[in-house]
Design a protein around this motif. Sequence first.
Motif, short mmCIF file in Angstrom:
data_model
loop_
_atom_site.label_atom_id
_atom_site.label_comp_id
_atom_site.label_asym_id
_atom_site.label_seq_id
_atom_site.Cartn_x
_atom_site.Cartn_y
_atom_site.Cartn_z
N PRO A 607 0.84 -1.21 0.00
CA PRO A 607 0.00 0.00 0.00
C PRO A 607 0.87 1.26 0.00
CG PRO A 607 0.04 -1.02 2.19
CD PRO A 607 0.82 -1.92 1.30
N LYS A 608 0.83 1.97 -1.13
CA LYS A 608 1.69 3.15 -1.24
C LYS A 608 0.87 4.37 -1.57
CE LYS A 608 5.88 0.87 -2.73
NZ LYS A 608 6.77 0.64 -3.83
N ILE A 614 5.37 4.00 1.50
CA ILE A 614 4.61 2.86 2.01
C ILE A 614 3.82 3.30 3.25
CG2 ILE A 614 4.79 0.56 3.06
CD1 ILE A 614 7.34 0.16 1.45
N MET A 615 2.54 2.99 3.29
CA MET A 615 1.73 3.36 4.44
C MET A 615 1.71 2.21 5.45
SD MET A 615 -1.17 5.80 2.84
CE MET A 615 -1.44 6.66 4.39
N GLY A 630 -9.06 4.19 8.99
CA GLY A 630 -8.32 5.38 8.57
C GLY A 630 -8.54 5.67 7.10
N ASP A 631 -8.01 6.79 6.70
CA ASP A 631 -8.25 7.30 5.36
C ASP A 631 -7.39 6.56 4.33
OD1 ASP A 631 -8.77 8.78 3.16
OD2 ASP A 631 -7.76 10.60 3.85
N THR A 632 -8.06 5.85 3.45
CA THR A 632 -7.30 5.09 2.44
C THR A 632 -7.28 5.83 1.09
OG1 THR A 632 -9.31 3.88 1.85
CG2 THR A 632 -7.87 2.85 3.47
N GLU A 636 -2.46 4.87 -3.81
CA GLU A 636 -2.39 4.75 -5.26
C GLU A 636 -3.40 3.71 -5.75
OE1 GLU A 636 1.12 5.02 -7.72
OE2 GLU A 636 -0.84 5.56 -8.53
N ASP A 637 -3.45 2.55 -5.04
CA ASP A 637 -4.31 1.44 -5.43
C ASP A 637 -5.00 0.89 -4.17
OD1 ASP A 637 -5.41 -1.01 -6.15
OD2 ASP A 637 -3.46 -1.99 -6.44
N PRO A 638 -6.16 1.42 -3.81
CA PRO A 638 -6.81 1.02 -2.55
C PRO A 638 -7.13 -0.48 -2.51
CG PRO A 638 -7.90 2.94 -3.50
CD PRO A 638 -6.95 2.43 -4.54
#
Length: 650
Positions: A607-608, A614-615, A630-632, A636-638
């Motif tokens: 997840p970036k 990277i998150m 949290g806010d997704t 870039e690609d949920p």
Amino acid sequence: MTHQATNDHIDTLLHESRVIAPSAEFVARARVSREDYDRMYRRSLDDPDGFWGDVAGELHWMRRWDRVLDWQEPHAQWFVGGQTNVAHNALDRQVAAGRGDKTAILWEGEDGEVRTYSYSELLREVKRAANALTALGVEQGDRVTLYLPLIPEAAIAMLACARIGAVHSVVFGGFSVSALADRLGDAGSKLLITADAGQRRGGLVGLKANADEAARNTPSLERMLVVCRADCGVPMQPGRDLWWHEALAEAGDEHEAAPLDSEHPLFVLYTSGSTGKPKGVLHTTGGYMVGTYLTTQAVFDLRDDDVYWCTADVGWVTGHSYSVYGPLLNGATVLMYEGAPNHPDWGRFWRLVERHRVTILYTAPTAIRSFMRQGDAIPAGYDLGSLRLLGSVGEPINPEAWMWYSRVIGGGRCPVVDTWWQTETGAIMLTTLPGAHPGKPGSAGLPMFGVEPAIMTRDGEELGPDDGGLLVIKRPWPSMLRTVYGDDERYRKTYWGEIPHVYFAGDGARRDADGYVTVMGRVDDVLNVSGHRLGTMEIESALVAHPAVAEAAVVGRPDEVKGEGVVAFVLPQSGFTVNAGELRAHVSREIGALARPDAIIVADALPKTRSGKIMRRFLRQIAAGKSIEGDTSTLEDPGVLDRLAATPVA
Ligand code: 6R9
């Protein structure tokens, strides 16, 4: 083990309100009473020169200091102009005070062998070792790396370095070849002191073989001294390698400890930070000596007839300050145990306590939790009646483990001190004093003398009671690190640059209305696995060094025994398949077994954010088996989160 259970622990920690007072008997005999603490603490802040001058005055100085403190933020010098020697204070001073025949080190090997050294014997060995180091060309200021099992020679080698003013850098014997090579290279050590092998769980750990491999890439290294621990016939390189026992046999036993400037470097100890490269934390002579001397006697209520056991290996700061320097500076009898806590069975620690009549036990929450899982019957089978004080260090202790430790190991009669401090702080910073303060399970407690803590926001705003924030220290203290070896900029930035004019510990904490500080854990990318610090970046670099791995992200997840477990998300290199077992072995080889991932998740993407960051927040939630919060929207690609959550864990 379920993650839910650990979350319950965190929950009980938040609602914990038990207060456990020390017994009247303990209070009546305590070295430091509540009134003493209040008076001494006040004085340590109002008149630090007077306070620290008095403590330092209890030790031997070859030249008295001119000034107690010179503070040019962020650089402190303590006992400026003074000259002393830590080994002299730990040994010669004790012998001169009539402790020559008292046992200094009481060592038990994993195989049950026992060796003891009186203060005179230890002094003689240290003098010989000091002469041997000098004969090998080691001079004041030279770095010497130690890569040893927990045997008396480890303490002897440290003290011999201190005696001649060489700077020791101890590398934990569980670290791998490349971890050793990095630390050897960074310190620029001339000499490496190792052993043929160490004993662990009945087997041998080939330290010399690792040392040989690490030495190949270390141009600064000239000589290797090898302790014969296992007598397992290792090859010796002519001209470079020398047996410890032969070198000591040739050395004389007369030696005067070198008078060293108070700020002369004593040791470098590498610890993990939030970037890939471990930091060489530098400690110096006078301040470290005074800090460990005072905290050992006050926190452990130390007296002459104690048998004191700190279970930490000398590869960690706890082993430096509280297995070697602090207790010897106080003339204590120190137990050292070489092996694993569960070898040959889970009764080993309790047999050690019973056999050696241990009075003070200082260990880590991860060990306490492992014992707790084995049940009460095992410790109940041993006589633990000699114990009078228990300590905890290395990570937050959950109230259940605290209570179990107090009840089952301490028999309800021993105070428990939960001590918060760091490699960087050199000595204990937050704790209760056993005869002065009641314990609150899960909370470390009050500041030690001279320590002025605060809880702050990122912006440096000080928070009030019960508000969670960042733990900082508002003024310098004697045993603080002086710099990061070879990288003063990193020292400034990491510790004094996050929030202006305060020391940034990297931990989250809150303080209650009584002033007790509860430390919640790291706020940076540092994991605490079984009380050992590991940088996520270090493990990621090890993972991507494997040909099958294109990218890796490492996070921690709650673990009931280890505190935190290591979870690795890896993207395979195209054309390769990732084998989890092989990757675990690879990380063990690159860093050491303590860094082995507990879980490996092979992913097709991480997840970036759109900017490529990277998150980790989301990875931590997935690793803990939680639903995503949290806010997704910045991803870039949920869709990657759902795919990751559905991926099997290896
Ligand atoms: C001495 C040592 C330091 C980090 C520190 C914190 C954690 C240590 C603790 C604790 C809560 C305690 N830590 N003691 N957290 N309560 N009593 O462990 O040094 O290896 O440098 O680790 O360990 O997170 O920042 P070190």
